[in-house]
Design an enzyme around this catalytic site. Sequence first.
Site, short mmCIF file in Angstrom:
data_model
loop_
_atom_site.label_atom_id
_atom_site.label_comp_id
_atom_site.label_asym_id
_atom_site.label_seq_id
_atom_site.Cartn_x
_atom_site.Cartn_y
_atom_site.Cartn_z
N ASP A 63 0.87 -1.18 0.00
CA ASP A 63 0.00 0.00 0.00
C ASP A 63 0.90 1.22 0.00
OD1 ASP A 63 -1.64 2.13 0.43
OD2 ASP A 63 -2.90 1.11 1.92
N ASN A 90 3.03 5.25 -11.90
CA ASN A 90 1.67 5.26 -12.45
C ASN A 90 0.58 5.24 -11.38
OD1 ASN A 90 -0.55 4.41 -14.51
ND2 ASN A 90 -0.47 2.72 -13.03
N TYR A 155 -7.13 16.07 -6.79
CA TYR A 155 -6.57 15.24 -7.86
C TYR A 155 -5.86 16.10 -8.91
CZ TYR A 155 -6.27 12.03 -11.78
OH TYR A 155 -5.80 11.27 -12.83
N LYS A 159 -1.84 16.29 -9.93
CA LYS A 159 -1.35 16.02 -11.29
C LYS A 159 -0.60 17.22 -11.86
CE LYS A 159 -2.61 11.76 -11.45
NZ LYS A 159 -1.62 10.67 -11.52
N1 LIG Z 1 -8.40 6.43 -16.21
C1 LIG Z 1 -8.32 7.72 -16.54
O1 LIG Z 1 -9.24 8.30 -17.15
C2 LIG Z 1 -7.07 8.50 -16.20
C3 LIG Z 1 -6.90 9.77 -16.79
C4 LIG Z 1 -5.76 10.50 -16.49
C5 LIG Z 1 -4.80 9.98 -15.64
N2 LIG Z 1 -4.98 8.76 -15.08
C6 LIG Z 1 -3.93 8.27 -14.16
O2 LIG Z 1 -3.49 7.02 -14.60
C7 LIG Z 1 -2.92 6.33 -13.48
C8 LIG Z 1 -3.45 4.91 -13.47
O3 LIG Z 1 -4.84 4.93 -13.23
P1 LIG Z 1 -5.88 3.99 -13.98
O4 LIG Z 1 -6.71 4.85 -14.82
O5 LIG Z 1 -5.18 2.84 -14.58
O6 LIG Z 1 -6.79 3.57 -12.73
P2 LIG Z 1 -6.99 2.17 -11.99
O7 LIG Z 1 -7.47 1.15 -12.96
O8 LIG Z 1 -7.81 2.50 -10.79
O9 LIG Z 1 -5.51 1.76 -11.57
C9 LIG Z 1 -4.87 2.36 -10.45
C10 LIG Z 1 -3.70 1.48 -10.06
O10 LIG Z 1 -3.07 2.06 -8.90
C11 LIG Z 1 -3.04 1.09 -7.87
N3 LIG Z 1 -3.18 1.73 -6.57
C12 LIG Z 1 -4.21 2.51 -6.14
N4 LIG Z 1 -4.01 2.86 -4.87
C13 LIG Z 1 -2.83 2.30 -4.50
C14 LIG Z 1 -2.08 2.29 -3.28
N5 LIG Z 1 -2.52 2.93 -2.18
N6 LIG Z 1 -0.92 1.60 -3.22
C15 LIG Z 1 -0.48 0.92 -4.32
N7 LIG Z 1 -1.13 0.91 -5.50
C16 LIG Z 1 -2.30 1.58 -5.58
C17 LIG Z 1 -4.19 0.14 -8.15
O11 LIG Z 1 -3.95 -1.17 -7.68
P3 LIG Z 1 -4.47 -1.81 -6.29
O12 LIG Z 1 -5.91 -1.44 -6.15
O13 LIG Z 1 -4.20 -3.27 -6.49
O14 LIG Z 1 -3.59 -1.20 -5.26
C18 LIG Z 1 -4.15 0.08 -9.69
O15 LIG Z 1 -3.18 -0.85 -10.12
C19 LIG Z 1 -3.29 7.14 -12.25
O16 LIG Z 1 -2.17 7.89 -11.82
C20 LIG Z 1 -4.38 8.05 -12.73
O17 LIG Z 1 -4.44 9.26 -12.01
C21 LIG Z 1 -6.09 8.01 -15.33
#
Ligand SMILES: NC(=O)c1ccc[n+]([C@@H]2O[C@H](COP(=O)([O-])OP(=O)(O)OC[C@H]3O[C@@H](n4cnc5c(N)ncnc54)[C@H](OP(=O)(O)O)[C@@H]3O)[C@@H](O)[C@H]2O)c1
Length: 279
Positions: A63, A90, A155, A159
């Site tokens: 975590d 990420n 958020y 970013k």
């Molecule tokens: N999806 C979008 O529209 C979008 C747009 C712009 C930027 N982003 C960015 O892209 C990145 C990846 O997000 P995603 O879209 O792929 O979302 P996601 O599917 O929710 O993935 C988030 C990842 O981060 C991990 N995570 C969350 N909290 C954590 C913690 N406390 N410790 C360790 N790992 C943690 C989660 O795994 P566990 O739950 O297994 O820990 C998961 O692998 C993020 O930085 C997000 O801000 C996403």
Amino acid sequence: MDYRDKTVLITGASGGIGAAFATGLAARGANVILVARNEAKLKELATDLHDSHGIRAEYLAADLSEPCASDDVVEELDRRGLAVDILVNNAGFGMHADFADSDPARIRDAVALNVGVLTDLCAVYMSRMTQLGAGAIINVASVAAFQPVPHLAVYAATKAYVLSLSEALWWEGKQNGVKVLAVCPGATDTGFFEAAAPTPIPSDRDGRRARSSTRRFGLSMRASPASWTGCTTWSSLQSANSSRGGLHWPSPNWPSGPAHRAEQASVTPARAKNLPGGL
Ligand SMILES: NC(=O)c1ccc[n+]([C@@H]2O[C@H](COP(=O)([O-])OP(=O)(O)OC[C@H]3O[C@@H](n4cnc5c(N)ncnc54)[C@H](OP(=O)(O)O)[C@@H]3O)[C@@H](O)[C@H]2O)c1
């Protein structure tokens, strides 16, 4: 960049964009170290990538919003003798709520994860990469980095920090053989929207929770996670130390639409002009 025999540390690799990075890099021959909280998902992905590509795939359940999490990760990877050639910062999450209604503990966790751990890992591995005169860091920011966003205030602010830090590190890294890249995804079909929702999101009749949640955010356009980790990122990394610099703008494959065009128009020229080196 030749990824064979390189080792890549990816945070938030259990799903979404992080898993897409792991898959794309493993397919290019890189060894991967996957970090997130969900150990079962990490193990499954590591096994799959090892079996499919013959690469070394390690995982570590952690975590990262816990105090000293990054120290523990670095210590454990050092104990396993794993040197990191490429760092993909990420892991991150957002909260869709008015600031005044937000749980202070959630805010603290978001800042710790999106800003704190990302910075700590940059500090450790950029220092080591600088000593070697080689390495790369990919920080996942967001289109939310380019402007304040009411209802996603913390958020977007985290970013903006990621983008600002990455731009500065890009310049410093350029002097020392370290490539630094910020990736700025738009709305992408992942678990992000479910995690950010203030209340549980009901499934669609066909069970596609993430899609229904992006609609609830008023976002009709969604990219696939792999679209942020595909050819544009690899070619950006290739040229990250060139005069064009290390930002990954929204992909040219992104669906067209007014919001997207506005984002592109508002970010590209102004920021580019102000960077050292004439980005
Ligand atoms: N999806 C979008 O529209 C979008 C747009 C712009 C930027 N982003 C960015 O892209 C990145 C990846 O997000 P995603 O879209 O792929 O979302 P996601 O599917 O929710 O993935 C988030 C990842 O981060 C991990 N995570 C969350 N909290 C954590 C913690 N406390 N410790 C360790 N790992 C943690 C989660 O795994 P566990 O739950 O297994 O820990 C998961 O692998 C993020 O930085 C997000 O801000 C996403």
